[in-house]
Design an enzyme around this catalytic site. Structure first.
Site, PDB file in Angstrom:
ATOM      1  N   ASN A 155     -15.858  10.034 -62.303  1.00 29.74           N
ATOM      2  CA  ASN A 155     -15.784   8.716 -61.982  1.00 29.74           C
ATOM      3  C   ASN A 155     -14.614   8.204 -62.058  1.00 29.74           C
ATOM      4  OD1 ASN A 155     -18.868   8.200 -62.348  1.00 29.74           O
ATOM      5  ND2 ASN A 155     -18.917   8.513 -64.632  1.00 29.74           N
ATOM      6  N   MET A 205     -12.296   4.910 -65.334  1.00 28.28           N
ATOM      7  CA  MET A 205     -13.492   5.293 -66.335  1.00 28.28           C
ATOM      8  C   MET A 205     -13.003   6.526 -67.683  1.00 28.28           C
ATOM      9  SD  MET A 205     -16.477   3.801 -65.734  1.00 28.28           S
ATOM     10  CE  MET A 205     -18.003   4.929 -65.897  1.00 28.28           C
ATOM     11  N   HIS A 210     -14.522   4.926 -71.500  1.00 30.76           N
ATOM     12  CA  HIS A 210     -15.959   4.809 -71.067  1.00 30.76           C
ATOM     13  C   HIS A 210     -16.336   6.548 -71.165  1.00 30.76           C
ATOM     14  CE1 HIS A 210     -19.668   4.754 -68.600  1.00 30.76           C
ATOM     15  NE2 HIS A 210     -19.500   3.434 -69.012  1.00 30.76           N
ATOM     16  N   ASP A 211     -15.814   7.115 -70.345  1.00 32.19           N
ATOM     17  CA  ASP A 211     -16.341   8.640 -70.273  1.00 32.19           C
ATOM     18  C   ASP A 211     -15.431   9.576 -71.136  1.00 32.19           C
ATOM     19  OD1 ASP A 211     -17.839   7.830 -68.024  1.00 32.19           O
ATOM     20  OD2 ASP A 211     -16.634   8.558 -66.452  1.00 32.19           O
ATOM     21  N   THR A 212     -14.681   9.086 -72.024  1.00 33.72           N
ATOM     22  CA  THR A 212     -13.810   9.962 -72.911  1.00 33.72           C
ATOM     23  C   THR A 212     -13.956   9.274 -74.418  1.00 33.72           C
ATOM     24  OG1 THR A 212     -12.036   8.207 -72.330  1.00 33.72           O
ATOM     25  CG2 THR A 212     -12.042  10.486 -71.067  1.00 33.72           C
TER      26      THR A 212
END
Ligand SMILES: *[C@@H]1O[C@H](CO)[C@@H](O)[C@H](O)[C@H]1NC(C)=O
Ligand SMILES: *[C@@H]1O[C@H](CO)[C@@H](O)[C@H](O)[C@H]1NC(C)=O
Ligand SMILES: *[C@@H]1O[C@H](CO)[C@@H](O)[C@H](O)[C@H]1NC(C)=O
Ligand SMILES: *[C@@H]1O[C@H](CO)[C@@H](O)[C@H](O)[C@H]1NC(C)=O
Ligand SMILES: *[C@@H]1O[C@H](CO)[C@@H](O)[C@H](O)[C@H]1NC(C)=O
Ligand SMILES: *[C@@H]1O[C@H](CO)[C@@H](O)[C@H](O)[C@H]1NC(C)=O
Ligand SMILES: *[C@@H]1O[C@H](CO)[C@@H](O)[C@H](O)[C@H]1NC(C)=O
Ligand SMILES: CC(=O)N[C@H]1CO[C@H](CO)[C@@H](O)[C@@H]1O
Length: 401
Positions: A155, A205, A210-212
């Site tokens: 993403n 992201m 958000h993804d981390t």
């Protein structure tokens, strides 16, 4: 969302220019997409430039404990009473520029009707230049749902974190799409000294946490800002707001960290904490107060202006004094509205066209007043500081679980 559903929802929006996400379509559009580099120099009462950086999904205590965010906070003002307005992400972004989230409780491909205005209309009305900088946006004005990293499929850019594009009032005007740019153009604008006066910055992201994790978000933000703190091409009476879309834990109150930093912060306030109640609507009211903009007639009108700015405008900071104690407000669930996919009242509320002279003298944007003059839609904005949530909805907008 599956690829099939994504394709279907994109097809349903065929009248919008730039929604296709296949790499051939993206390459073709990228070759011709229009980009604008607006500039202006309208003096503000507390700052001449405002930049907002939005990070993701972090509870207040986690954010304030991050060493890089703490490093930035030491050089600015910590806002310890800052609250998101609901969950999940998208409605918070929508609220921060439009003064409401219209019942949204999802991260879908939402399109807000052209008769609903955002801060973009307020800024343009006074000739204040603006742009959004979205990390990894594949080309200027891209309206698709997402764009993944072409090497590893991770993403990267997502539409739900791009508030301007969700309002059709922006997405259906090519000269507004032309100001929704990749963050690489931030650096070009910096070099060329063509930065606008209002900018909304969304890291990808990975970078926004958000993804981390907040560690990655804090590192990215310090790496981005530290060189700019001493860069006179950026610091021109500039105020930067670093904040988060929402608090991570849904069962606790949706409090988030805010940090104000930049050369527009008076030196005696550097390193201090401001514990007044703010929310995402303060991002609109603060900018309106600074440049004497009109209002949207929605929750922006009642929202507290950040104290450092209110000190220089005629705005009064108020304390939460609603029937419900602030500590009993969780802001963790959306009330009903047009974008609520659980059902309930699907009608847009009308802006409040009445006078809002109680705490300041700003009036509603004339074009909004004209559009909504004969509307019979319900009005639930009372210009108070207190805002509703799903557990305390506006009259007629009780959410369906
Ligand atoms: C967008 O910006 C990223 C860095 O954020 C860069 O790697 C990429 O090449 C840029 N893409 C375009 C189309 O400019
Ligand atoms: C997000 O941007 C960073 C640079 O800021 C880059 O290193 C990373 O690869 C990007 N993430 C994705 C998924 O493309
Ligand atoms: C910015 O500067 C670069 C390098 O000097 C140039 O190629 C580019 O056209 C400039 N952009 C604008 C919008 O003037
Ligand atoms: C940047 O400015 C700060 C404060 O004005 C100063 O302490 C620091 O040394 C400067 N850094 C650089 C690289 O000039
Ligand atoms: C919101 O928080 C309250 C209090 O913890 C909790 O009872 C409720 O279930 C939460 N709502 C959602 C949708 O998570
Ligand atoms: C509202 O009503 C007035 C008077 O009937 C009319 O002139 C005006 O065009 C209407 N406005 C809109 C936006 O429909
Ligand atoms: C705004 O647009 C919505 C959706 O098309 C419509 O239902 C509503 O009546 C419009 N309101 C006004 C005042 O134009
Ligand atoms: C885990 C965490 O830090 N969550 C915070 C979210 O906001 C509430 C209300 O301010 C805090 O009490 C929590 O600590």
């Amino acid at each position: 969302m599956s690829l099939f559903l994504l394709a279907a929802s994109v097809a349903a929006q065929a009248e919008n220019l730039y929604t296709a996400t296949a790499s051939s379509d993206v390459a073709a559009a990228a070759a011709t997409a229009k980009t604008l580099y607006p500039t202006s120099n309208v003096k503000g009462k507390a700052f001449d430039r405002f930049a907002v950086i939005w990070l993701e999904n972090t509870d207040y205590d986690m954010a304030v404990g991050d060493p890089n965010l703490a490093w930035l906070a030491e050089r600015g003002i910590t806002l310890s009473g800052y609250h998101a307005v609901t969950h999940p992400s998208e409605p918070n972004y929508v609220a921060a520029i439009g003064g409401d989230y219209f019942g949204m409780q999802n991260d879908n491909f939402n399109q807000i009707d052209t008769n609903v205005s955002s801060i973009v209309d307020l800024l343009e009305d006074k000739g204040i230049s603006w742009s959004e900088y979205q990390e990894d946006l594949p080309y200027t004005g891209f309206e698709g749902m997402a764009w993944v990293n072409q090497d590893n499929g991770a993403n990267a850019y997502v539409r739900k974190h791009n508030p301007a594009v969700i309002y059709d009032d922006n997405a259906k005007q090519i000269d507004r799409l032309a100001k929704i740019k990749n963050i690489s153009l931030f650096y070009e604008d910096l070099e060329n000294e063509t930065l606008p006066q209002w900018m909304f910055i969304t890291p990808n992201m990975t970078s926004d946490g958000h993804d981390t994790s907040v560690t990655v978000a804090g590192t990215w933000t310090r790496n981005f800002l530290e060189p700019l703190l001493n860069d006179s091409r950026f610091m021109q009476n500039t105020m930067v707001l670093i904040t988060f879309d929402e608090n991570e834990t849904y069962s606790i109150q949706n409090r988030i960290l805010g940090i104000l930093i930049g050369d527009a912060i008076p030196s005696d306030l550097v390193g201090t904490t401001d514990d007044n109640y703010y929310n995402h609507y303060s991002e609109i009211s603060t900018v309106s107060a600074n440049w004497d903009l009109h209002t949207l007639g929605r929750f922006d009108v009642g929202a507290n202006v950040f104290q450092v700015v209110a000190d220089k405008t005629s705005d009064t900071i108020r304390k939460w004094a609603g029937k419900i104690e602030l500590s009993d407000m969780y802001f963790n669930w959306s009330y009903a509205g047009v974008f609520n996919t659980n059902g309930g009242n699907q009608q847009y509320p009308a802006p409040n066209l009445g006078s809002c002279g109680k705490s300041h003298g700003r009036t509603i944007l004339p074009s909004i007043k004209e559009t909504w003059a004969n509307s019979t839609a319900p009005v639930y904005y009372d210009f108070g500081l207190e805002i509703p949530d799903g557990l305390h909805p506006p009259v007629g907008y009780t959410p369906v679980p």
